[in-house]
Design an enzyme around this catalytic site. Structure first.
Site, PDB file in Angstrom:
ATOM      1  N   ASP A  93      36.292  39.870  43.989  1.00  0.00           N
ATOM      2  CA  ASP A  93      36.861  40.855  43.067  1.00  0.00           C
ATOM      3  C   ASP A  93      37.918  40.256  42.138  1.00  0.00           C
ATOM      4  O   ASP A  93      38.889  40.922  41.762  1.00  0.00           O
ATOM      5  CB  ASP A  93      37.441  42.050  43.844  1.00  0.00           C
ATOM      6  CG  ASP A  93      36.401  42.700  44.727  1.00  0.00           C
ATOM      7  OD1 ASP A  93      35.225  42.731  44.304  1.00  0.00           O
ATOM      8  OD2 ASP A  93      36.741  43.154  45.826  1.00  0.00           O
TER       9      ASP A  93
ATOM     10  N   LYS B 170      34.951  38.199  38.264  1.00  0.00           N
ATOM     11  CA  LYS B 170      33.854  37.273  37.933  1.00  0.00           C
ATOM     12  C   LYS B 170      32.861  37.909  36.972  1.00  0.00           C
ATOM     13  O   LYS B 170      32.345  37.255  36.074  1.00  0.00           O
ATOM     14  CB  LYS B 170      33.094  36.863  39.215  1.00  0.00           C
ATOM     15  CG  LYS B 170      33.946  36.121  40.221  1.00  0.00           C
ATOM     16  CD  LYS B 170      33.174  35.845  41.502  1.00  0.00           C
ATOM     17  CE  LYS B 170      32.814  37.104  42.281  1.00  0.00           C
ATOM     18  NZ  LYS B 170      33.940  37.854  42.845  1.00  0.00           N
TER      19      LYS B 170
ATOM     20  N   GLY C 151      29.963  43.514  43.903  1.00  0.00           N
ATOM     21  CA  GLY C 151      30.163  44.598  42.946  1.00  0.00           C
ATOM     22  C   GLY C 151      30.877  44.021  41.745  1.00  0.00           C
ATOM     23  O   GLY C 151      32.051  43.665  41.823  1.00  0.00           O
ATOM     24  N   HIS C 152      30.159  43.866  40.646  1.00  0.00           N
ATOM     25  CA  HIS C 152      30.734  43.253  39.453  1.00  0.00           C
ATOM     26  C   HIS C 152      30.800  44.297  38.347  1.00  0.00           C
ATOM     27  O   HIS C 152      29.774  44.809  37.905  1.00  0.00           O
ATOM     28  CB  HIS C 152      29.885  42.054  39.016  1.00  0.00           C
ATOM     29  CG  HIS C 152      29.835  40.963  40.051  1.00  0.00           C
ATOM     30  ND1 HIS C 152      29.062  39.849  39.926  1.00  0.00           N
ATOM     31  CD2 HIS C 152      30.483  40.824  41.232  1.00  0.00           C
ATOM     32  CE1 HIS C 152      29.241  39.067  40.994  1.00  0.00           C
ATOM     33  NE2 HIS C 152      30.093  39.651  41.799  1.00  0.00           N
TER      34      HIS C 152
ATOM     35  N   GLN D  40      31.217  37.208  45.662  1.00  0.00           N
ATOM     36  CA  GLN D  40      32.279  37.012  46.666  1.00  0.00           C
ATOM     37  C   GLN D  40      33.255  35.923  46.193  1.00  0.00           C
ATOM     38  O   GLN D  40      33.471  35.834  44.993  1.00  0.00           O
ATOM     39  CB  GLN D  40      31.686  36.676  48.044  1.00  0.00           C
ATOM     40  CG  GLN D  40      30.944  37.849  48.693  1.00  0.00           C
ATOM     41  CD  GLN D  40      29.509  38.016  48.236  1.00  0.00           C
ATOM     42  OE1 GLN D  40      28.740  37.083  48.253  1.00  0.00           O
ATOM     43  NE2 GLN D  40      29.150  39.206  47.825  1.00  0.00           N
TER      44      GLN D  40
HETATM   45  P1  GDP Z   1      34.203  40.777  40.556  1.00  0.00           P
HETATM   46  O1  GDP Z   1      33.604  41.247  41.830  1.00  0.00           O
HETATM   47  O2  GDP Z   1      34.870  39.450  40.705  1.00  0.00           O
HETATM   48  O3  GDP Z   1      33.250  40.786  39.411  1.00  0.00           O
HETATM   49  O4  GDP Z   1      35.362  41.806  40.200  1.00  0.00           O
HETATM   50  P2  GDP Z   1      35.254  43.415  40.260  1.00  0.00           P
HETATM   51  O5  GDP Z   1      34.437  43.872  39.113  1.00  0.00           O
HETATM   52  O6  GDP Z   1      34.853  43.858  41.616  1.00  0.00           O
HETATM   53  O7  GDP Z   1      36.777  43.819  40.110  1.00  0.00           O
HETATM   54  C1  GDP Z   1      37.513  43.486  38.971  1.00  0.00           C
HETATM   55  C2  GDP Z   1      37.989  44.793  38.296  1.00  0.00           C
HETATM   56  O8  GDP Z   1      39.017  44.498  37.375  1.00  0.00           O
HETATM   57  C3  GDP Z   1      36.915  45.486  37.501  1.00  0.00           C
HETATM   58  O9  GDP Z   1      37.139  46.871  37.569  1.00  0.00           O
HETATM   59  C4  GDP Z   1      37.132  44.976  36.078  1.00  0.00           C
HETATM   60  O10 GDP Z   1      36.717  45.909  35.075  1.00  0.00           O
HETATM   61  C5  GDP Z   1      38.623  44.835  36.049  1.00  0.00           C
HETATM   62  N1  GDP Z   1      39.143  43.744  35.220  1.00  0.00           N
HETATM   63  C6  GDP Z   1      38.583  42.524  34.960  1.00  0.00           C
HETATM   64  N2  GDP Z   1      39.421  41.772  34.232  1.00  0.00           N
HETATM   65  C7  GDP Z   1      40.536  42.509  34.035  1.00  0.00           C
HETATM   66  C8  GDP Z   1      41.783  42.266  33.385  1.00  0.00           C
HETATM   67  O11 GDP Z   1      42.056  41.190  32.857  1.00  0.00           O
HETATM   68  N3  GDP Z   1      42.707  43.281  33.411  1.00  0.00           N
HETATM   69  C9  GDP Z   1      42.470  44.468  34.005  1.00  0.00           C
HETATM   70  N4  GDP Z   1      43.432  45.382  33.990  1.00  0.00           N
HETATM   71  N5  GDP Z   1      41.301  44.738  34.622  1.00  0.00           N
HETATM   72  C10 GDP Z   1      40.352  43.764  34.655  1.00  0.00           C
HETATM   73  P1  IMO Z   2      32.272  40.513  44.799  1.00  0.00           P
HETATM   74  O1  IMO Z   2      31.101  39.685  44.338  1.00  0.00           O
HETATM   75  C1  IMO Z   2      35.047  41.519  47.968  1.00  0.00           C
HETATM   76  C2  IMO Z   2      33.583  41.209  52.077  1.00  0.00           C
HETATM   77  C3  IMO Z   2      33.427  42.480  52.891  1.00  0.00           C
HETATM   78  C4  IMO Z   2      33.736  41.956  54.278  1.00  0.00           C
HETATM   79  C5  IMO Z   2      33.090  40.570  54.245  1.00  0.00           C
HETATM   80  C6  IMO Z   2      31.696  40.518  54.870  1.00  0.00           C
HETATM   81  O2  IMO Z   2      32.329  41.868  44.196  1.00  0.00           O
HETATM   82  O3  IMO Z   2      33.528  39.733  44.690  1.00  0.00           O
HETATM   83  P2  IMO Z   2      29.313  41.363  54.046  1.00  0.00           P
HETATM   84  O4  IMO Z   2      28.821  42.728  53.726  1.00  0.00           O
HETATM   85  O5  IMO Z   2      29.196  40.380  52.933  1.00  0.00           O
HETATM   86  O6  IMO Z   2      28.730  40.818  55.322  1.00  0.00           O
HETATM   87  O7  IMO Z   2      30.895  41.571  54.347  1.00  0.00           O
HETATM   88  O8  IMO Z   2      33.020  40.192  52.892  1.00  0.00           O
HETATM   89  N1  IMO Z   2      32.870  41.207  50.786  1.00  0.00           N
HETATM   90  C7  IMO Z   2      33.468  41.292  49.599  1.00  0.00           C
HETATM   91  N2  IMO Z   2      34.765  41.491  49.283  1.00  0.00           N
HETATM   92  N3  IMO Z   2      34.145  41.347  46.995  1.00  0.00           N
HETATM   93  C8  IMO Z   2      32.850  41.116  47.288  1.00  0.00           C
HETATM   94  O9  IMO Z   2      31.935  40.796  46.350  1.00  0.00           O
HETATM   95  C9  IMO Z   2      32.451  41.128  48.648  1.00  0.00           C
HETATM   96  N4  IMO Z   2      31.268  40.983  49.282  1.00  0.00           N
HETATM   97  C10 IMO Z   2      31.536  41.015  50.592  1.00  0.00           C
HETATM   98  O10 IMO Z   2      34.347  43.458  52.473  1.00  0.00           O
HETATM   99  O11 IMO Z   2      35.120  41.776  54.441  1.00  0.00           O
HETATM  100 MG    MG Z   3      33.641  42.930  43.093  1.00  0.00          MG
END
Ligand code: GDP
Ligand code: IMO
Ligand code: MG
Length: 423
Positions: A13, A16, A40-41, A223
């Site tokens: 999170d 990416k 979850g991206h 991840q």
């Molecule tokens: P990922 O799993 O690494 O792709 O990240 P996620 O999408 O799960 O979580 C990142 C969250 O932060 C998402 O809701 C993005 O829309 C948001 N986000 C990404 N870059 C920025 C930033 O520079 N500032 C803010 N405030 N939000 C951001």
């Molecule tokens: P993105 O790509 C954050 C965490 C789960 C749990 C552990 C193992 O959005 O960054 P799993 O279901 O993979 O066997 O769970 O890994 N986890 C993540 N945490 N972002 C993710 O993906 C994750 N994918 C798995 O919460 O702790």
């Molecule tokens: Mg994510």
């Protein structure tokens, strides 16, 4: 480019998806190489919000070929649903290519994932319950079922029968559940196969040809480094290799092809699920990070645990991924605070650690050693170049880069594409 890896340096999170989307502008192929629909991206384009779990973020850029590589685990029902949702929003998914060698997440994997977690009680990992761990367990146990098996009903049914002989014993005898029906699963999955057939191919060959033709290939990690099965905080990890080396194995290209490794680092740090977290904040500073940063899981909606940036972990991520640079995200969230902290070491039993300790128990027992930096206390979400940033924000970025040992080449100040500054 030509072969660039986007990898999370923390527990996932980091942003990416957003950074991949920014890079995808210049990409011809965007490849997922590990994990499954546990990811979850979130990507924001204009007023639209897309949350992708399995399909590479590059799908949102017209002309990009999204590829799901051999190192992933695929829940075909979820994949088809994700494709249909994108199509209904006007996103073309016809170019999507899926490796014939990727492993399938089966209904018993999802079930066993949830049951194992319940069995662990307070020792639970906090998985996403998508069947990821059990699917990889079968892969490495050499009784997994692969995407290609969907196109050979006899082989599929034979493999399923063997698998169910064991799984049904586990479900019934160990967990007191109902047995699963082979024919029901076969009918469901073979139908998925028929719908996916035009998308399935030898993606290793596809990418090798692309690289030979000087196409730009972007690898989108899911991840993060600290969730890596080998290099993360085991057992509180996921069951694959998000680290950069996984991009080669998980896509079937040689490691010599990878020339740029971009570590996506959030300006603070978060974690969903259980496991050690030295800089975790349970006070109102942590609560502010959750609230202002919108730190709730994209997949499961769980509240993310938050804390100050951990430079010990970041240096570690630089090393195990061979990072060439860092994209620093969500620095706008830090505008809330008078003073900022960065963890530069851990202290436990009078010993100071500047590298990841050999024994993981230290991560539970240690006190983080913090360095303090001044905050800037002004909104920076509208900044469009480094010159728009207040001096304290620039100082923070420079400090991160010094501690990480590689340059910060990109800074993100908001979720939108345009809120990205290059350095
Ligand atoms: P990922 O799993 O690494 O792709 O990240 P996620 O999408 O799960 O979580 C990142 C969250 O932060 C998402 O809701 C993005 O829309 C948001 N986000 C990404 N870059 C920025 C930033 O520079 N500032 C803010 N405030 N939000 C951001
Ligand atoms: P993105 O790509 C954050 C965490 C789960 C749990 C552990 C193992 O959005 O960054 P799993 O279901 O993979 O066997 O769970 O890994 N986890 C993540 N945490 N972002 C993710 O993906 C994750 N994918 C798995 O919460 O702790
Ligand atoms: Mg994510």
């Amino acid at each position: 480019m030509p072969a660039t890896v986007i990898v999370g340096t923390q527990w996932g999170d980091e942003g990416k998806g957003k950074i991949t989307d920014v890079f995808a502008d210049r990409a011809d192929f965007v490849v997922r190489y590990q994990g499954g629909n546990n990811a979850g991206h979130t990507i924001i384009i204009g007023d639209e919000r897309f949350a992708l779990t399995l399909i590479p973020s590059g799908v949102l850029n017209p002309g990009v070929t999204p590829v799901i590589g051999n190192g992933t685990v695929i829940d075909p029902g979820v994949l088809l649903e994700e494709m249909a949702t994108l199509e209904s929003r006007g996103i073309d998914t016809s170019l999507l290519r899926v490796s014939a060698n990727a492993h399938l997440i089966m209904p018993y994997h999802r079930k066993i994932d949830a049951l194992q977690e319940r069995y662990l009680g307070s020792g639970e990992i906090g998985t996403t319950k998508r069947g990821i761990g059990p699917a990889y367990t079968d892969k490495y146990g050499r009784h997994g079922i692969r995407v290609q098996d969907l196109f050979d009903p006899k082989i599929f049914r034979d493999k399923l029968a063997v698998a169910l002989k064991e799984k049904n014993k586990i479900l019934v005898k160990l967990y007191n559940q109902l047995a699963m029906d082979a024919e029901e699963i076969a009918a469901e999955y073979l139908e998925y196969g028929a719908r996916l057939t035009d998308h399935v191919t030898d993606t290793s060959l596809l990418l090798a040809d692309a690289l030979a033709a000087d196409k730009n290939v972007l690898f989108e990690g899911a991840q993060g480094t600290l969730l890596d099965i080998d290099h993360g905080t085991y057992p509180f990890v996921t069951s694959s290799n998000p680290t950069a080396g996984g991009a080669a194995v998980g896509s079937g290209i040689g490691p010599t092809a990878l020339d740029r490794i971009v570590g996506v680092t959030k300006a603070y740090i978060s974690r969903v699920g259980s496991g050690p977290f030295p800089t975790e904040l349970t006070d109102e500073v942590g609560a502010t990070m959750v609230e202002v940063g919108g730190e709730f899981g994209t997949v499961t909606g769980r509240r993310r645990r938050c804390g100050w940036l951990d430079a010990v972990a970041l240096r570690y991520a630089t090393r195990v991924n061979g990072l060439t640079e860092i994209a620093l995200t969500k620095i706008d969230v830090l505008s809330e605070f008078d003073t900022l902290k960065i963890c530069v070491g851990y202290e436990a039993d009078g010993i100071r650690f500047e590298e990841m300790p050999r024994q993981q128990r230290v991560l539970y027992q240690c006190e983080p050693i913090y360095e303090e930096l001044p905050g800037w206390k002004q909104d920076i979400g509208d900044a469009r170049s480094m010159d728009d940033l207040p001096p304290a924000a620039r100082e923070y970025i420079e400090r991160v880069e010094k501690l990480a040992g590689v340059p910060v080449t990109m800074v993100s100040v908001g979720p939108q594409r345009r809120a990205t500054l290059s350095r």
